[in-house]
Enzyme design. Structure first.
Site, PDB file in Angstrom:
ATOM      1  N   LYS A   1      -8.176  -5.585  -0.557  1.00  0.00           N
ATOM      2  CA  LYS A   1      -7.106  -4.642  -0.887  1.00  0.00           C
ATOM      3  C   LYS A   1      -7.513  -3.846  -2.117  1.00  0.00           C
ATOM      4  CE  LYS A   1      -4.182  -5.961   2.303  1.00  0.00           C
ATOM      5  NZ  LYS A   1      -3.557  -5.103   3.329  1.00  0.00           N
TER       6      LYS A   1
ATOM      7  N   LYS B   1     -11.203 -10.239   6.384  1.00  0.00           N
ATOM      8  CA  LYS B   1     -10.762  -9.453   7.527  1.00  0.00           C
ATOM      9  C   LYS B   1     -10.694  -7.984   7.142  1.00  0.00           C
ATOM     10  CE  LYS B   1      -6.257  -8.617   9.653  1.00  0.00           C
ATOM     11  NZ  LYS B   1      -6.216  -7.304   9.021  1.00  0.00           N
TER      12      LYS B   1
ATOM     13  N   ASP C   1      -8.989  -4.289   7.295  1.00  0.00           N
ATOM     14  CA  ASP C   1      -7.603  -3.893   7.507  1.00  0.00           C
ATOM     15  C   ASP C   1      -7.495  -3.137   8.831  1.00  0.00           C
ATOM     16  OD1 ASP C   1      -5.612  -3.840   4.638  1.00  0.00           O
ATOM     17  OD2 ASP C   1      -4.937  -3.971   6.719  1.00  0.00           O
ATOM     18  N   GLU C   2      -6.265  -3.050   9.353  1.00  0.00           N
ATOM     19  CA  GLU C   2      -6.067  -2.486  10.691  1.00  0.00           C
ATOM     20  C   GLU C   2      -6.491  -1.029  10.775  1.00  0.00           C
ATOM     21  OE1 GLU C   2      -2.401  -1.905   8.292  1.00  0.00           O
ATOM     22  OE2 GLU C   2      -3.669  -3.616   8.759  1.00  0.00           O
TER      23      GLU C   2
ATOM     24  N   HIS D   1      -5.060  -7.878  15.882  1.00  0.00           N
ATOM     25  CA  HIS D   1      -4.062  -7.339  14.971  1.00  0.00           C
ATOM     26  C   HIS D   1      -3.020  -6.633  15.842  1.00  0.00           C
ATOM     27  CE1 HIS D   1      -2.086  -5.250  11.714  1.00  0.00           C
ATOM     28  NE2 HIS D   1      -2.816  -5.937  10.851  1.00  0.00           N
TER      29      HIS D   1
ATOM     30  N   LYS E   1       6.666  -9.737   3.466  1.00  0.00           N
ATOM     31  CA  LYS E   1       7.168  -8.363   3.339  1.00  0.00           C
ATOM     32  C   LYS E   1       7.533  -7.722   4.670  1.00  0.00           C
ATOM     33  CE  LYS E   1       2.643  -6.132   3.681  1.00  0.00           C
ATOM     34  NZ  LYS E   1       1.505  -5.490   3.026  1.00  0.00           N
TER      35      LYS E   1
ATOM     36  N   GLY F   1      -3.121  -9.310  -0.614  1.00  0.00           N
ATOM     37  CA  GLY F   1      -2.659  -8.856  -1.925  1.00  0.00           C
ATOM     38  C   GLY F   1      -2.416 -10.052  -2.839  1.00  0.00           C
TER      39      GLY F   1
END
Ligand code: CAP
Ligand code: MG
Length: 432
Positions: free
Chosen positions: A154, A180, A182-183, A272, A312, A380
């Protein structure tokens, strides 16, 4: 008396008992004003099988045996049975075009939601399912008891390939099994896929030598199918065990083709679900995440994101549990308004993946929800640690250890400074 225009009522019979090989769907529905529940039920069964809005002329006798039947209605919940003959073996796209197709756009219903479906044994048998299964992945990673752990670098996108690989190295050195992509990271000017794979491979080998542990990654190959095949081949060449695919945006057809292509190389699929909430968030309309998880297990992904309930992103505890059951269990028991019975036959299990706003302080609640057979992604929640990524990963691993030892985080933090630092920053807050 007005001449009858439609034949929707022929698709409703509350005395009908589904045959063993029928496919049975559970829907939530709300008829539009001026339409009775029975009329809506007939339309749902008809338009998702053989019917249309008007009577027709001289039909072959076989048509009758292919009609779906709405056979149970309890307030806004409807069960529809579909004859086996409607469905092509091994073609998930055709199934969705039927039970998750036009019916969502009918004027006769204000809301319609596909909750789950019982897939008959002969249909389930026509798919291969996951290549590895939970046990196969645990053996591959040599992690047998605790949840598998991982993190996404991140910020989500923006690192160069070298910076990305460095963050991955720190994550692995903190004790995590996986990193991983990110998408929305594929191959950009500042982070080319080929260079990322080459540099990640170097960092992986270094971390494995230094820790003696198996390290892997979910590197994102998402794109058109030919591009995905090329990228999968490169991953295989560098010894990577997984490929990551954004399965909703690529669609079941591409996932099916890639499942076979990757399985031929012994590789696993990290799925994902980006874009899932566009159709599964509204509790009255669309398709549930547990049904999406079901079709992805059937096609054969190794693991798929399934929610946190405490982080979240949306998803209730009951929904998360229903998704986990759908992915992990050999036989799934019905749960009111959430799940229908499902016998998975010889289809292997798939891992649920919990991710999204997690940090060490939330690990006990997530493990309470999932137990230990899941992949825990804290992103995060490690890179935001006051002492950086490696300390953050250590803090999350210490939190997992605490739960495995039945120790409170507070107690564990007394002898583990990284965890203490994480709790000082985030406590047990639930991000929104
Ligand atoms: C999490 C994440 C994942 C989400 C996906 C993100 O990052 O990388 O994509 O978890 O949602 O981009 O938000 P953080 P879901 O850990 O930093 O929040 O798992 O619900 O499919
Ligand atoms: Mg992400």
């Amino acid at each position: 008396m007005a001449k009858k225009i439609d034949w929707y009522d022929e698709f409703v019979d509350f005395r009908y008992k589904p045959a063993r090989d029928d496919l049975v769907c559970l829907f939530y529905f709300e008829p539009e004003r001026g339409i009775t529940s029975r009329e809506a039920a007939g339309r749902i069964a008809s338009e998702s099988s053989t019917g249309t809005w008007t009577t027709l002329h001289e039909l072959p006798s076989r048509m009758k045996s292919l009609q779906a039947m709405a056979f149970e209605m309890k307030s806004n919940y409807l069960k529809v049975a579909y004859p086996r003959g409607l469905w092509e073996d091994g073609n998930l796209c055709q199934l969705l075009s039927g039970i998750a197709g036009n019916i969502f756009g009918m004027k006769a219903v204000k809301n319609l939601r596909l909750i789950d479906a019982t897939l008959p044994p002969s249909y389930v048998k026509s798919f291969k399912g996951p290549h590895h299964g939970i046990r196969g992945i645990r053996k591959m990673m040599k992690v047998y008891k605790r949840p598998l752990t991982g993190a996404v670098p991140k910020p989500k996108i923006g690192f160069s390939a070298a910076e990305h690989a460095k963050v991955a190295f720190e994550t692995w050195m903190g004790g995590f099994d996986f990193t991983k992509d990110d998408e929305n990271l594929t191959s950009t000017k500042f982070n080319r896929f080929e260079e990322r794979v080459r540099l990640m491979t170097k960092m992986r080998d270094k971390a494995e030598n230094l820790t003696g542990e198996n390290k892997s990654a979910f590197i994102n190959i998402t794109g058109d199918t030919e591009t995905m095949k090329k990228r999968a081949k490169l991953l295989h060449y560098y010894g990577w065990e997984y490929a990551m695919i954004d399965v909703v945006v690529t669609g079941p057809a591409a996932v099916h083709s890639m499942r076979d292509y990757l399985s031929d190389m012994g590789m696993a699929i990290h799925a994902h679900r980006a874009m899932h909430a566009a159709f599964d968030r509204n509790p009255k309309h669309g398709m549930t995440m547990q049904f999406l998880a079901k079709i992805m297990r059937l096609i054969g992904v190794t693991q798929i994101h399934s929610g946190t309930a405490v982080g979240k992103l949306v998803g209730t505890k009951d929904e998360v549990k229903a998704i986990a059951d759908t992915l992990r269990k050999p036989t799934v028991e019905p749960k009111k308004h959430l799940l229908l019975k499902q016998d998975w036959g010889s289809i292997k299990s798939a891992f649920p993946v919990s991710s999204g706003g997690l940090h060490p302080g939330l690990v006990p609640e997530v493990m309470d929800l999932y137990g230990t057979d899941f992949v825990l992604l804290v992103s995060g929640g490690i890179h935001g640690h006051p002492k950086g990524t490696r300390a953050g990963a250590k803090a999350a691993m210490q939190a997992v250890e605490a739960v495995m030892e039945h120790t409170s985080l507070k107690e564990k933090a007394k002898t583990n400074k990284e965890l203490a630092q994480a709790l000082k920053k985030w406590g047990t807050m639930k991000p929104k």
